[in-house]
Design a protein around this motif. Structure first.
Motif, PDB file in Angstrom:
ATOM      1  N   GLU A  39     -20.655 -53.949 -71.727  1.00  0.00           N
ATOM      2  CA  GLU A  39     -20.518 -54.773 -70.546  1.00  0.00           C
ATOM      3  C   GLU A  39     -19.322 -55.699 -70.661  1.00  0.00           C
ATOM      4  O   GLU A  39     -18.619 -55.962 -69.692  1.00  0.00           O
ATOM      5  CB  GLU A  39     -21.820 -55.544 -70.310  1.00  0.00           C
ATOM      6  CG  GLU A  39     -22.893 -54.627 -69.728  1.00  0.00           C
ATOM      7  CD  GLU A  39     -24.297 -55.151 -69.904  1.00  0.00           C
ATOM      8  OE1 GLU A  39     -24.435 -56.307 -70.346  1.00  0.00           O
ATOM      9  OE2 GLU A  39     -25.233 -54.413 -69.602  1.00  0.00           O
ATOM     10  N   CYS A  44     -21.234 -51.332 -67.403  1.00  0.00           N
ATOM     11  CA  CYS A  44     -22.614 -51.818 -67.458  1.00  0.00           C
ATOM     12  C   CYS A  44     -23.493 -50.774 -68.137  1.00  0.00           C
ATOM     13  O   CYS A  44     -23.335 -49.581 -67.900  1.00  0.00           O
ATOM     14  CB  CYS A  44     -23.138 -52.070 -66.047  1.00  0.00           C
ATOM     15  SG  CYS A  44     -22.133 -53.214 -65.074  1.00  0.00           S
ATOM     16  N   TYR A  46     -27.298 -49.671 -68.265  1.00  0.00           N
ATOM     17  CA  TYR A  46     -28.640 -49.769 -67.723  1.00  0.00           C
ATOM     18  C   TYR A  46     -29.547 -48.905 -68.598  1.00  0.00           C
ATOM     19  O   TYR A  46     -29.448 -47.678 -68.587  1.00  0.00           O
ATOM     20  CB  TYR A  46     -28.662 -49.315 -66.267  1.00  0.00           C
ATOM     21  CG  TYR A  46     -27.760 -50.165 -65.388  1.00  0.00           C
ATOM     22  CD1 TYR A  46     -28.142 -51.459 -65.007  1.00  0.00           C
ATOM     23  CD2 TYR A  46     -26.522 -49.701 -64.958  1.00  0.00           C
ATOM     24  CE1 TYR A  46     -27.325 -52.245 -64.213  1.00  0.00           C
ATOM     25  CE2 TYR A  46     -25.692 -50.488 -64.156  1.00  0.00           C
ATOM     26  CZ  TYR A  46     -26.099 -51.754 -63.798  1.00  0.00           C
ATOM     27  OH  TYR A  46     -25.285 -52.536 -63.016  1.00  0.00           O
ATOM     28  N   CYS A  91     -22.746 -56.451 -63.105  1.00  0.00           N
ATOM     29  CA  CYS A  91     -23.841 -55.530 -63.406  1.00  0.00           C
ATOM     30  C   CYS A  91     -25.093 -55.897 -62.626  1.00  0.00           C
ATOM     31  O   CYS A  91     -25.820 -55.020 -62.145  1.00  0.00           O
ATOM     32  CB  CYS A  91     -24.125 -55.530 -64.906  1.00  0.00           C
ATOM     33  SG  CYS A  91     -22.694 -55.035 -65.907  1.00  0.00           S
ATOM     34  N   TYR A 138     -31.157 -54.324 -68.265  1.00  0.00           N
ATOM     35  CA  TYR A 138     -29.739 -54.509 -68.571  1.00  0.00           C
ATOM     36  C   TYR A 138     -29.508 -55.940 -69.053  1.00  0.00           C
ATOM     37  O   TYR A 138     -30.359 -56.820 -68.926  1.00  0.00           O
ATOM     38  CB  TYR A 138     -28.855 -54.186 -67.358  1.00  0.00           C
ATOM     39  CG  TYR A 138     -29.157 -54.979 -66.114  1.00  0.00           C
ATOM     40  CD1 TYR A 138     -28.435 -56.129 -65.811  1.00  0.00           C
ATOM     41  CD2 TYR A 138     -30.162 -54.589 -65.238  1.00  0.00           C
ATOM     42  CE1 TYR A 138     -28.706 -56.863 -64.665  1.00  0.00           C
ATOM     43  CE2 TYR A 138     -30.439 -55.310 -64.095  1.00  0.00           C
ATOM     44  CZ  TYR A 138     -29.712 -56.444 -63.815  1.00  0.00           C
ATOM     45  OH  TYR A 138     -29.991 -57.173 -62.690  1.00  0.00           O
TER      46      TYR A 138
END
Length: 223
Positions: A39, A44, A46, A91, A138
């Motif tokens: 990140e 990002c 997840y 994100c 996340y």
């Protein structure tokens, strides 16, 4: 693990306020150090894990939004216009937008209102019990300077890097530790709607519980 909002001394708030389960299971998935590093590099992570309250697809790793993003929560109590900050929380905004576009929040109940100590309305759990999430988690997007004045929109969590789908709307200035990702603000009209909900209190006159006036999100429009 349920995401909690407790009206207790601020020392305890750091551990239990605005908690929630990002995956809906007993132990939320927590992003690894590698996820946080990715990140920081502009993507990002997840992390899929645990059941999803509704079937959804995680957002792409590459953020698709920048700058400010307009959104409107259409609720049974009135529209709540939001301005999302995709530069400071790409994100989080990516996840919120993705869930909104898949109808994840549609016909869901804002399950929690606090009226003492901290002042928030918590939403984003289709199961309406504080345990539901999208089946992924996340990392936090924090710099340690976060504050939570009236109008703030931020993520609930169950500890570091356990963000999922639950979020909270701050309707009066609230003292919270900088542990909850801030990803947007409400405008004056939206704040007025949430304050009207809060004025009716929580069920049974409690300081913390379901709103006495049930609040349903009927849809989310992304502008």
């Amino acid at each position: 693990m349920r995401r909690r909002l407790l009206t207790v001394p601020l020392v305890a708030l750091a551990l239990v306020v605005l908690a929630g389960c990002s995956t809906g299971g007993p132990a939320p998935a927590i992003s690894s150090p590698e996820a946080s590093e990715s990140e920081a590099s502009g993507t990002c992570s997840y992390i899929v894990g645990g059941p999803s309250a509704r079937e959804v697809t995680p957002p792409p790793a590459e953020p698709t939004r920048s700058g400010t993003v307009a959104a409107t929560l259409a609720t049974s109590a009135g529209d709540i216009p939001l301005t999302l900050d995709a530069d400071s929380a790409p994100c989080t905004v990516g996840s919120f937008v993705g869930l909104s576009e898949q109808g994840y929040f549609t016909d869901t109940t804002c399950h929690r209102l606090t009226t003492s100590g901290i002042f928030v309305l918590q939403c984003g759990d289709p199961s309406a019990n504080g345990r539901g999430g999208p089946g992924y988690s996340y990392a936090d997007e924090l710099d340690g300077s976060e504050t939570y004045p009236a109008g703030t929109v931020a993520m609930a969590n169950a500890g570091p890097d356990t963000n999922g789908s639950q979020f909270f709307l701050v309707y009066e200035d609230s003292e919270l530790p900088p542990a909850y990702t801030v990803f947007g603000t409400m405008d004056a009209a939206g704040l007025a709607v949430v304050r009207e909900i809060a004025a009716a209190g929580a069920e049974g006159g409690a300081a913390d519980g379901p709103p006495a006036t049930p609040v349903t999100i009927t849809g989310v429009a992304i502008g």
